[in-house]
Design an enzyme around this catalytic site. Sequence first.
Site, mmCIF file in Angstrom:
data_model
loop_
_atom_site.group_PDB
_atom_site.id
_atom_site.type_symbol
_atom_site.label_atom_id
_atom_site.label_comp_id
_atom_site.label_asym_id
_atom_site.label_seq_id
_atom_site.Cartn_x
_atom_site.Cartn_y
_atom_site.Cartn_z
ATOM 1 N N HIS A 48 -6.055 0.773 12.964
ATOM 2 C CA HIS A 48 -5.116 0.284 11.949
ATOM 3 C C HIS A 48 -5.107 1.291 10.800
ATOM 4 O O HIS A 48 -6.158 1.792 10.384
ATOM 5 C CB HIS A 48 -5.580 -1.096 11.472
ATOM 6 C CG HIS A 48 -4.871 -1.560 10.240
ATOM 7 N ND1 HIS A 48 -3.500 -1.596 10.159
ATOM 8 C CD2 HIS A 48 -5.337 -1.970 9.025
ATOM 9 C CE1 HIS A 48 -3.151 -2.034 8.953
ATOM 10 N NE2 HIS A 48 -4.245 -2.264 8.244
ATOM 11 N N CYS B 58 -3.415 -7.691 9.160
ATOM 12 C CA CYS B 58 -3.462 -6.334 9.728
ATOM 13 C C CYS B 58 -4.035 -6.300 11.141
ATOM 14 O O CYS B 58 -3.880 -5.310 11.850
ATOM 15 C CB CYS B 58 -4.259 -5.421 8.812
ATOM 16 S SG CYS B 58 -3.458 -5.235 7.208
ATOM 17 N N ASN C 109 0.550 1.766 5.032
ATOM 18 C CA ASN C 109 0.020 0.613 5.756
ATOM 19 C C ASN C 109 1.172 -0.363 6.034
ATOM 20 O O ASN C 109 1.645 -1.035 5.125
ATOM 21 C CB ASN C 109 -1.071 -0.049 4.902
ATOM 22 C CG ASN C 109 -1.717 -1.250 5.577
ATOM 23 O OD1 ASN C 109 -1.225 -1.739 6.599
ATOM 24 N ND2 ASN C 109 -2.800 -1.729 4.999
HETATM 25 O O1 UT7 Z 1 -4.903 -3.327 5.620
HETATM 26 C C1 UT7 Z 1 -5.655 -4.468 5.354
HETATM 27 C C2 UT7 Z 1 -6.946 -4.207 4.794
HETATM 28 N N1 UT7 Z 1 -6.874 -3.416 3.605
HETATM 29 C C3 UT7 Z 1 -7.642 -2.374 3.468
HETATM 30 O O2 UT7 Z 1 -8.361 -2.012 4.371
HETATM 31 C C4 UT7 Z 1 -7.635 -1.677 2.142
HETATM 32 C C5 UT7 Z 1 -9.029 -1.474 1.654
HETATM 33 N N2 UT7 Z 1 -9.141 -0.908 0.324
HETATM 34 C C6 UT7 Z 1 -8.706 0.340 0.021
HETATM 35 O O3 UT7 Z 1 -8.115 1.034 0.809
HETATM 36 C C7 UT7 Z 1 -9.074 0.875 -1.335
HETATM 37 O O4 UT7 Z 1 -9.988 -0.001 -1.942
HETATM 38 C C8 UT7 Z 1 -7.873 1.103 -2.288
HETATM 39 C C9 UT7 Z 1 -7.038 2.260 -1.796
HETATM 40 C C10 UT7 Z 1 -7.047 -0.154 -2.390
HETATM 41 C C11 UT7 Z 1 -8.400 1.484 -3.672
HETATM 42 O O5 UT7 Z 1 -9.221 2.624 -3.584
HETATM 43 P P1 UT7 Z 1 -10.688 2.606 -4.198
HETATM 44 O O6 UT7 Z 1 -11.248 3.939 -3.972
HETATM 45 O O7 UT7 Z 1 -11.430 1.445 -3.635
HETATM 46 O O8 UT7 Z 1 -10.388 2.425 -5.730
HETATM 47 P P2 UT7 Z 1 -10.928 1.284 -6.708
HETATM 48 O O9 UT7 Z 1 -10.166 0.034 -6.494
HETATM 49 O O10 UT7 Z 1 -12.408 1.257 -6.622
HETATM 50 O O11 UT7 Z 1 -10.504 1.902 -8.094
HETATM 51 C C12 UT7 Z 1 -11.103 3.112 -8.605
HETATM 52 C C13 UT7 Z 1 -10.406 3.488 -9.873
HETATM 53 C C14 UT7 Z 1 -10.250 2.324 -10.841
HETATM 54 O O12 UT7 Z 1 -10.384 2.830 -12.153
HETATM 55 P P3 UT7 Z 1 -11.748 2.624 -12.956
HETATM 56 O O13 UT7 Z 1 -11.952 1.142 -13.025
HETATM 57 O O14 UT7 Z 1 -12.803 3.322 -12.140
HETATM 58 O O15 UT7 Z 1 -11.447 3.265 -14.262
HETATM 59 C C15 UT7 Z 1 -8.843 1.853 -10.643
HETATM 60 O O16 UT7 Z 1 -8.297 1.236 -11.760
HETATM 61 O O17 UT7 Z 1 -9.069 3.934 -9.594
HETATM 62 C C16 UT7 Z 1 -8.129 3.146 -10.348
HETATM 63 N N3 UT7 Z 1 -6.932 2.980 -9.565
HETATM 64 C C17 UT7 Z 1 -5.939 3.884 -9.540
HETATM 65 N N4 UT7 Z 1 -5.774 5.050 -10.174
HETATM 66 C C18 UT7 Z 1 -4.646 5.746 -9.948
HETATM 67 C C19 UT7 Z 1 -6.612 1.972 -8.711
HETATM 68 N N5 UT7 Z 1 -5.416 2.204 -8.142
HETATM 69 C C20 UT7 Z 1 -4.982 3.381 -8.656
HETATM 70 C C21 UT7 Z 1 -3.810 4.137 -8.446
HETATM 71 N N6 UT7 Z 1 -3.691 5.316 -9.108
HETATM 72 N N7 UT7 Z 1 -2.821 3.756 -7.601
#
Ligand code: UT7
Length: 330
Positions: free
Chosen positions: A257, A117, A287
Amino acid sequence: MLKKVRAAITGVHGYVPEYILTNEELTTMVDTSDEWIVTRTGIKERRILKDPGKASSDLAVKAINGLLEKTNTRASDIDLVLVATVTPDMQFPDTANIIRDKVGITKGFGFDINAACTGFIYTLSVAAKLIETGVARKAIVVGTEKMSTIVDYTDRNTCIIFGDGAGAVLLEPNYDDFGIMDEFLRSDGYGRQFLNMEGGGSLNPASHETVDARQHYVYQDGRQVFKFAVTGMQEAVTEIMLRNKLLTQDVKWLVPHQANIRIIQSTAEKAGFPMDKVMLNIERYGNTTAATIPLCLWDYEDQLVKGDQLILVAFGGGFTWGSILIKWAY
Ligand code: UT7
């Protein structure tokens, strides 16, 4: 007195494929909702290149042909093509050479840079050095990604984030102190465990086992990447502002980004930028990895004025991160 040569962006263009993958359509593929995706990422839709016969080079060619046309530049005048991508057409030859052939660029040379990225920032910085030292006179820097080829559409952690697209800039020498003014580039291989694609390289060459283990898809530990991204983006903005003795009011646009609206908001807030000074298009494109920043410049081009100071900033796989200070040249 000899004037310092800088590399200035003298044109920008982009291309996104027609097919729109909405949050609603994603809810038919994985267990997610429009509400979750919008509040957690800021993304409403992304573009997908559906044609299986087309690759990242084809997205780039569309962006570059548009760029050449709008800047009245002939392909024969270009002597450098640098490509930022994690989705090259093939392992080798590099996508830069494929693009050069498809556009009809025969002068000079080109190569790919893989910094995920942060790819556009690394690549723009390298191209600027080649212009400043006289190695190249007219360069194209393009970020291009067909992310849909490496995204697992059964993995809700990643499939909601990525999209396809390409953005290209024309880079030329400038003797009046406009252009790329400074850069801050960093990387830390510790981060490779949190964001990667394990299959297909020399460590895990393609086999039935790598396919079964889904190793030809992007893997991301979102929470970890989020944490490092917030810190890295903030560091990159702060460092370049300190080094150049810039206050927030001296900078017209922050060009981050587009990975997650929450990362962008926290970066802007920490550096004191109101959100109306931050370029945003994550809502429409998601993204697009190395293409997000040039696609932003393309979307906002008609709002840019000669002399505007811009800070480009990114964080991505590697980990890689960095920023570039630009004094807009047209
Ligand atoms: O571009 C290169 C660099 N990349 C980035 O900068 C991306 C960085 N990371 C992110 O943007 C975020 O971490 C994500 C968007 C990927 C995920 O968001 P988050 O707020 O960090 O969610 P999480 O991974 O902490 O998950 C929270 C909850 C989980 O459920 P539990 O374990 O709390 O029950 C996940 O299973 O949300 C769940 N979850 C979803 N729920 C509905 C994860 N993905 C989804 C989804 N829809 N698509």
